[in-house]
Design a protein around this motif. Structure first.
Motif, PDB file in Angstrom:
ATOM      1  N   ALA A  18       1.151  -1.037   0.015  1.00 22.51           N
ATOM      2  CA  ALA A  18      -0.211  -0.140  -0.192  1.00 22.51           C
ATOM      3  C   ALA A  18       0.836   1.399  -0.016  1.00 22.51           C
ATOM      4  O   ALA A  18       0.705   2.862  -0.378  1.00 22.51           O
ATOM      5  N   ALA A  19       2.101   0.854   0.395  1.00 19.35           N
ATOM      6  CA  ALA A  19       2.975   2.228   0.235  1.00 19.35           C
ATOM      7  C   ALA A  19       2.606   3.030  -1.468  1.00 19.35           C
ATOM      8  O   ALA A  19       3.225   4.002  -1.273  1.00 19.35           O
ATOM      9  N   LYS A  78       5.047  10.784   5.181  1.00 17.59           N
ATOM     10  CA  LYS A  78       6.040  11.243   5.689  1.00 17.59           C
ATOM     11  C   LYS A  78       5.963   9.161   7.109  1.00 17.59           C
ATOM     12  O   LYS A  78       7.756   9.204   7.414  1.00 17.59           O
ATOM     13  N   VAL A  79       4.761   8.839   7.634  1.00 16.91           N
ATOM     14  CA  VAL A  79       4.901   7.879   7.732  1.00 16.91           C
ATOM     15  C   VAL A  79       5.321   6.822   6.709  1.00 16.91           C
ATOM     16  O   VAL A  79       5.954   5.778   7.479  1.00 16.91           O
ATOM     17  N   TRP A  80       5.095   6.676   5.628  1.00 19.43           N
ATOM     18  CA  TRP A  80       5.171   5.224   5.040  1.00 19.43           C
ATOM     19  C   TRP A  80       6.774   5.186   4.823  1.00 19.43           C
ATOM     20  O   TRP A  80       8.013   4.635   4.635  1.00 19.43           O
ATOM     21  N   GLN A  81       7.380   6.551   4.600  1.00 18.31           N
ATOM     22  CA  GLN A  81       8.932   6.637   4.088  1.00 18.31           C
ATOM     23  C   GLN A  81      10.027   6.295   5.396  1.00 18.31           C
ATOM     24  O   GLN A  81      10.749   5.784   4.847  1.00 18.31           O
ATOM     25  N   GLY A  82       9.712   6.482   6.894  1.00 10.88           N
ATOM     26  CA  GLY A  82      10.137   6.080   7.730  1.00 10.88           C
ATOM     27  C   GLY A  82       9.373   4.787   8.636  1.00 10.88           C
ATOM     28  O   GLY A  82      10.003   4.911   9.733  1.00 10.88           O
ATOM     29  N   CYS A 334      16.701  -6.403   4.928  1.00 13.56           N
ATOM     30  CA  CYS A 334      15.678  -5.205   5.704  1.00 13.56           C
ATOM     31  C   CYS A 334      15.343  -5.413   7.059  1.00 13.56           C
ATOM     32  O   CYS A 334      14.678  -4.926   8.095  1.00 13.56           O
ATOM     33  N   MET A 335      14.410  -6.878   7.067  1.00 13.54           N
ATOM     34  CA  MET A 335      13.050  -7.381   7.486  1.00 13.54           C
ATOM     35  C   MET A 335      13.733  -7.776   9.035  1.00 13.54           C
ATOM     36  O   MET A 335      14.866  -7.918   8.528  1.00 13.54           O
ATOM     37  N   ALA A 369      11.742   1.039   5.903  1.00 14.87           N
ATOM     38  CA  ALA A 369      12.010   2.253   5.176  1.00 14.87           C
ATOM     39  C   ALA A 369      12.523   1.749   4.080  1.00 14.87           C
ATOM     40  O   ALA A 369      11.888   2.497   2.548  1.00 14.87           O
ATOM     41  N   PRO A 370      13.381   0.661   3.174  1.00 14.99           N
ATOM     42  CA  PRO A 370      13.977   1.008   1.905  1.00 14.99           C
ATOM     43  C   PRO A 370      12.861   0.314   1.278  1.00 14.99           C
ATOM     44  O   PRO A 370      12.908   1.294  -0.254  1.00 14.99           O
ATOM     45  N   TYR A 371      12.611  -0.263   1.568  1.00 14.84           N
ATOM     46  CA  TYR A 371      10.770  -1.001   0.780  1.00 14.84           C
ATOM     47  C   TYR A 371       9.729  -0.671   0.744  1.00 14.84           C
ATOM     48  O   TYR A 371       9.813   0.079  -0.565  1.00 14.84           O
TER      49      TYR A 371
END
Length: 417
Positions: A18-19, A78-82, A334-335, A369-371
């Motif tokens: 959903a990002a 901002k939430v999804w980016q972090g 990243c997980m 965040a990277p994903y």
């Protein structure tokens, strides 16, 4: 006041996928700033907002700030980016052991041990942290004001009842709206709560079901994408005259890379395939159905067309131009270590071929965040590539210069909730 004609926004499910929706909305907000005068931007572009699963959370966040569309999009971005996984589900060792490890143990050793130990693991992961995030991110108490000010015509989220087997759309908005009932699906009017959002986003097996009260009784509900045979239907029933539909994959995806192994598919591969069926296939089929109806209606004489209850529906579908499975594969490391270890038990990342096969499952759970940043960037790029289509769909003409691309106007400065 929302824009007319009444535009419905349909946000599909897909967990961390959903990002991508946020990237699409961010690019649309940027185009809107570029071409509309400040006064015109005070109107909400989406009078009807419909969401399922993680899309329900994005939908409710937008609806709660329907009077400040650009602000709402930037807060979401901002939430999804972090994002970090621990904001959505417990990724600490104790949390994973209490949920996922017990669940996998029950699968492998049987429910006799569960009865003996009185263990009742409900899901692979514990999404308790998500409840706290929703309290900060989605101020649902603002919704009555949004309806009263006519900033929003309707908000709807969907969930699937494990108790009755029905697909239920929970909605609220304009007093004139009436519920509907169709085969295996129904609509229920009432105030939408964070409990509805948690239930709608409860991916089967991965997150625990939520308990909701419906028609005087209580039942257990899970992800709204399950048994969702007509994802576009709620927006149409609520009065949308045109639809912006944001998908989470497959509609523009190729068949993908074939695994070179001839071995039996891992549980992760099977689970990823099943989730793709739940989250992606129904939306693609419903879009094709709508397009067929539009083509059929266009062939009818005017007199005959007026006698049918069907009507043509303008739509714009925006879906990823890249395979999100492949994007997820690049970010498996990243997980959190505890979650990677748990998922290796079902075949995610044990080998190169398993990584390819299990990346579909991981693509729904990679709240890192990277994903999510890469998905947001992909959504923005996909919209920019179709800028002319967006302008035509909304009927936005050229206007005086606005803020530079990629910037947020001063009035949208904010602190994260």
């Amino acid at each position: 006041m929302y824009e007319t004609p009444l535009t419905g926004l349909v946000l599909s499910g897909g967990g961390a996928r959903a990002a991508y929706q946020v990237g699409v909305l961010r690019a649309i907000a940027r185009i809107r700033r570029d071409v509309l005068a400040p006064r015109a931007r005070l109107r909400n572009p989406f009078g009807i907002i419909v969401g399922t699963s993680a899309g329900a959370i994005n939908a409710a966040a937008l609806a709660s700030h329907a009077d400040r569309f650009e602000l709402a999009v930037e807060v979401l971005a901002k939430v999804w980016q972090g994002f970090r996984a621990e904001q959505v589900y417990r990724a600490d060792s104790l949390g994973v052991i209490r949920s996922g490890a017990q669940w996998l143990t029950m699968l492998s050793l049987g429910w006799v041990i569960a009865r003996w130990r009185r263990l009742r693991p409900r899901s692979l992961l514990d999404n308790a942290p998500l409840a706290g995030l929703l309290q900060r991110l989605v101020p649902l108490e603002r919704l009555p004001l949004m309806y009263a000010q006519r900033q929003l015509h309707a908000l709807a989220v969907t969930a699937s009842s494990y108790t009755s087997g029905q697909h239920v759309t929970f909605y609220d908005g304009n007093p004139a709206l009436t519920p509907w009932v169709r085969s295996q699906r129904m609509a229920v009017r009432g105030s939408i709560s964070h409990a509805h959002l948690l239930a709608s986003s409860a991916i089967p097996f991965v997150f625990p079901a939520g308990r909701l009260a419906v028609a005087g009784g209580e039942g257990w509900y899970g992800d709204g994408s399950m048994r969702q045979t007509a994802p576009l239907s709620p927006a149409i029933h609520l009065g949308a005259q045109r639809l912006l539909i944001i998908g989470a994959g497959r509609m523009h995806e190729s068949g993908g890379r074939a695994s070179t192994t001839a071995g039996y598919p891992s549980l992760a591969q099977i689970a990823g395939h099943a989730l793709s069926n739940i989250f992606l296939d129904a939306l693609a089929v419903d879009i094709e159905r709508m397009q067929r109806i539009n083509r059929t209606l266009a062939l009818l004489p005017d007199g005959v067309r007026q006698d049918t209850p069907l009507r043509p529906l303008e739509s714009l579908v925006i879906a990823p131009s890249q395979r999100l499975d492949d994007v997820a594969e690049r970010h498996l490391e990243c997980m959190p270590m505890t979650v990677r270890t748990l998922l290796r038990g079902v075949g995610v990342g044990n080998s190169v071929n398993d990584a390819r096969g299990g990346s579909a499952l991981a693509s729904y759970l990679l709240f890192e965040a990277p994903y999510t940043r890469e998905l947001i960037a992909l959504g923005e790029a996909d919209v920019q590539a179709r800028r002319d289509e967006v302008l035509q769909f909304f009927g936005w003409g050229r206007a005086e210069p606005a803020a530079a691309a990629g910037t947020v106007p001063r009035e949208l400065d904010f602190e994260l909730p």
